[in-house]
Write a protein that holds these residues in place. Structure first.
Motif, PDB file in Angstrom:
ATOM      1  N   VAL A 263       1.079  -1.135   0.146  1.00 29.41           N
ATOM      2  CA  VAL A 263      -0.106   0.028   0.201  1.00 29.41           C
ATOM      3  C   VAL A 263       0.852   1.330   0.115  1.00 29.41           C
ATOM      4  O   VAL A 263       1.937   1.274   0.821  1.00 29.41           O
ATOM      5  CB  VAL A 263      -0.974   0.010   1.268  1.00 29.41           C
ATOM      6  N   SER A 264       0.470   2.272  -0.827  1.00 30.27           N
ATOM      7  CA  SER A 264       1.317   3.498  -0.789  1.00 30.27           C
ATOM      8  C   SER A 264       0.204   4.548  -0.772  1.00 30.27           C
ATOM      9  O   SER A 264      -0.802   4.611  -1.120  1.00 30.27           O
ATOM     10  CB  SER A 264       1.891   3.544  -2.374  1.00 30.27           C
ATOM     11  N   VAL A 265       1.122   5.558   0.160  1.00 33.23           N
ATOM     12  CA  VAL A 265       0.127   6.884   0.483  1.00 33.23           C
ATOM     13  C   VAL A 265       0.812   7.730  -0.183  1.00 33.23           C
ATOM     14  O   VAL A 265       2.151   8.008   0.033  1.00 33.23           O
ATOM     15  CB  VAL A 265       0.011   7.053   1.935  1.00 33.23           C
ATOM     16  N   MET A 266       0.375   8.543  -1.306  1.00 34.94           N
ATOM     17  CA  MET A 266       0.995   9.588  -2.055  1.00 34.94           C
ATOM     18  C   MET A 266       0.251  10.864  -2.062  1.00 34.94           C
ATOM     19  O   MET A 266      -0.785  10.846  -1.589  1.00 34.94           O
ATOM     20  CB  MET A 266       1.110   9.042  -3.713  1.00 34.94           C
ATOM     21  N   GLN A 267       1.055  11.690  -2.645  1.00 32.20           N
ATOM     22  CA  GLN A 267       0.272  13.053  -2.565  1.00 32.20           C
ATOM     23  C   GLN A 267      -0.112  13.294  -4.165  1.00 32.20           C
ATOM     24  O   GLN A 267       0.586  13.021  -5.239  1.00 32.20           O
ATOM     25  CB  GLN A 267       1.248  14.376  -2.331  1.00 32.20           C
ATOM     26  N   ILE A 268      -1.314  13.937  -4.310  1.00 30.98           N
ATOM     27  CA  ILE A 268      -2.025  13.763  -5.386  1.00 30.98           C
ATOM     28  C   ILE A 268      -1.441  15.055  -6.314  1.00 30.98           C
ATOM     29  O   ILE A 268      -0.997  15.837  -5.802  1.00 30.98           O
ATOM     30  CB  ILE A 268      -3.777  14.070  -5.486  1.00 30.98           C
ATOM     31  N   ARG A 269      -1.272  14.733  -7.612  1.00 35.50           N
ATOM     32  CA  ARG A 269      -0.685  15.793  -8.318  1.00 35.50           C
ATOM     33  C   ARG A 269      -1.673  15.757  -9.611  1.00 35.50           C
ATOM     34  O   ARG A 269      -2.188  14.571 -10.149  1.00 35.50           O
ATOM     35  CB  ARG A 269       0.687  15.400  -9.056  1.00 35.50           C
TER      36      ARG A 269
ATOM     37  N   LEU B  71       4.529   9.468   0.574  1.00 30.51           N
ATOM     38  CA  LEU B  71       4.743   9.739   1.594  1.00 30.51           C
ATOM     39  C   LEU B  71       4.950   8.641   2.814  1.00 30.51           C
ATOM     40  O   LEU B  71       5.600   8.613   3.809  1.00 30.51           O
ATOM     41  CB  LEU B  71       3.549  10.580   2.331  1.00 30.51           C
ATOM     42  N   ASN B  72       4.179   7.227   2.226  1.00 25.96           N
ATOM     43  CA  ASN B  72       4.378   6.303   3.157  1.00 25.96           C
ATOM     44  C   ASN B  72       4.085   5.018   2.296  1.00 25.96           C
ATOM     45  O   ASN B  72       3.211   5.133   1.233  1.00 25.96           O
ATOM     46  CB  ASN B  72       3.153   6.433   4.133  1.00 25.96           C
TER      47      ASN B  72
END
Length: 390
Positions: free
Chosen positions: A172-178, A188-189
């Motif tokens: 699982v990846s937590v990313m910042q939307i672009r 981020l995680n």
């Protein structure tokens, strides 16, 4: 040097130091229309730490798991969430149903009156690209929970392709939307998860949904300022795309697909689209995968009835199909095996169909037709013959 230069500079400085008065800006006794605080993204507020005012974007059951965790954290003392509202593309999706049950404010798409009301957005399985003008209204940006180890399997169907490709590890990846693309923002995680050998898409999705919500999303929100400072850009190396699945993927091509591929295909999409093949001018749905077999072949199929399959001394493998009549409540099995020249065998339980009329007017069930013609089906698929004693 002109003597007026210092006076002009002082006058300019005095204007810049004026404070808000009555909701506007005071300048020589006059109010202007400039708002307070000034409009625009206020990224510095993200450094203040939780709790956060959240707007959640989601749709399906995978997203509901994250929404449940956020709703529970909102009511907990010292949690990472101070307020929670929801935006969906449709009113008839699981996320909208959950929001109504929990009395969470529900926004129609696209959401309006967002600016100044939220600190951070959270997107989970939403299905729509967000524009920059919306992203800019969240001081801490918008986060996305994605069930893969990005940059692998970007796109709308990462779990399906994880199973279909035979990946042994996912996560699982937590990313910042672009705004310029799906799943391309900084990470981020991230957490790694092993894929069980026989796992289906639904089983893996349940595990990743829970892990992504509790361990990844909530942990990221609690430590968001530090996570934002330590975020890392995705590497272009190893990036793959996971497009949506469709019914067209469910067709089996016996001459091209290996047993391993058919097994993975069934576990990946079988719950959405049962696998299909054509036979005797019609379509057969293969509704239950019975497994692979390694069985000895002594020249007569009669010797293969009953008992557990055994591996042949010469390493030869057999193609097996499990059939069941549709008229019996307890489905019986019949094995039809054929030497497959060293290829691995695959077994299926056929779908039950109502009787149909033969050319001579007599009724027969689709299963009976399948049993009588199974030998010809496997001959066509594998270019070899069954013994006449079968």
């Amino acid at each position: 040097m002109r003597s007026g230069g210092g006076t002009a500079g002082a006058a300019t400085l005095a204007v810049l130091r004026l404070r808000p008065d009555g909701g506007g800006w005071a300048s020589a006794g006059r109010k202007t229309e400039t708002p307070w605080p000034p409009r625009g993204p206020r990224r510095s507020l993200c450094s203040s730490g939780p709790p956060w005012r959240l707007l959640f974007f989601g749709s399906d059951h995978f997203a509901v798991e994250s929404l449940k965790v956020l709703a529970a954290d909102r009511s907990r003392s010292g949690g990472a969430v101070s307020s929670l509202e929801v935006a969906t593309l449709s009113a008839d999706v699981p996320v909208a149903d959950f929001a109504r049950r929990e009395r969470l404010p529900l926004h129609r798409w696209p959401p309006r009156d967002v600016e100044g009301r939220f600190d951070v957005g959270v997107v989970v399985s939403f299905g729509c690209l967000l524009h920059q003008r919306l992203i800019a209204k969240f001081p801490c940006g918008i986060l996305n929970v994605h069930p893969s180890l990005l940059p692998r399997w970007r796109g709308p169907a990462p779990i399906f392709h994880t199973i279909l490709n035979g990946d042994t590890v996912t996560g699982v990846s937590v990313m910042q939307i672009r705004a310029h693309g799906f799943d391309v923002g900084p990470i981020l995680n991230q957490a790694v998860h092993a894929v069980p050998e026989s796992s289906t898409t639904d089983e893996l999705a349940d595990v990743l949904a829970a892990e992504g919500a509790q361990l990844q999303l909530l942990d990221t929100l609690r430590k968001l300022p530090r996570k934002m400072a330590d975020k890392r850009e995705q590497s272009p190396a190893g990036a793959t795309f996971a497009p949506k699945i469709s019914a067209s993927m469910s067709w089996i091509v016996w001459e091209e697909h290996t047993c391993q591929h058919i097994d993975r295909l069934h576990r990946a999409i079988g719950s959405r689209f049962p696998l299909r093949t054509t036979w005797m001018g019609g379509t057969i749905k293969l509704v239950d995968f019975a497994g692979r077999c390694h069985i000895s072949f002594a020249g007569r199929l009669g010797g293969l009835q009953g008992g557990d399959p055994e591996e042949a001394p010469d390493g030869g493998r057999l193609l097996q199909r499990l059939l069941a009549p549709g008229t019996e409540a307890a489905r019986r099995r019949r094995r039809v095996c054929q030497s497959a020249g060293g290829r691995e065998g695959v077994g299926w339980r056929a779908a039950s169909h109502p009787p149909r009329q033969k050319d001579d007017g007599r009724a027969t069930s689709a299963t009976q037709v399948t049993e009588r013609g199974a030998r010809r089906l496997w001959q066509h698929a594998n270019k070899s013959r069954l013994p006449s004693s079968a």
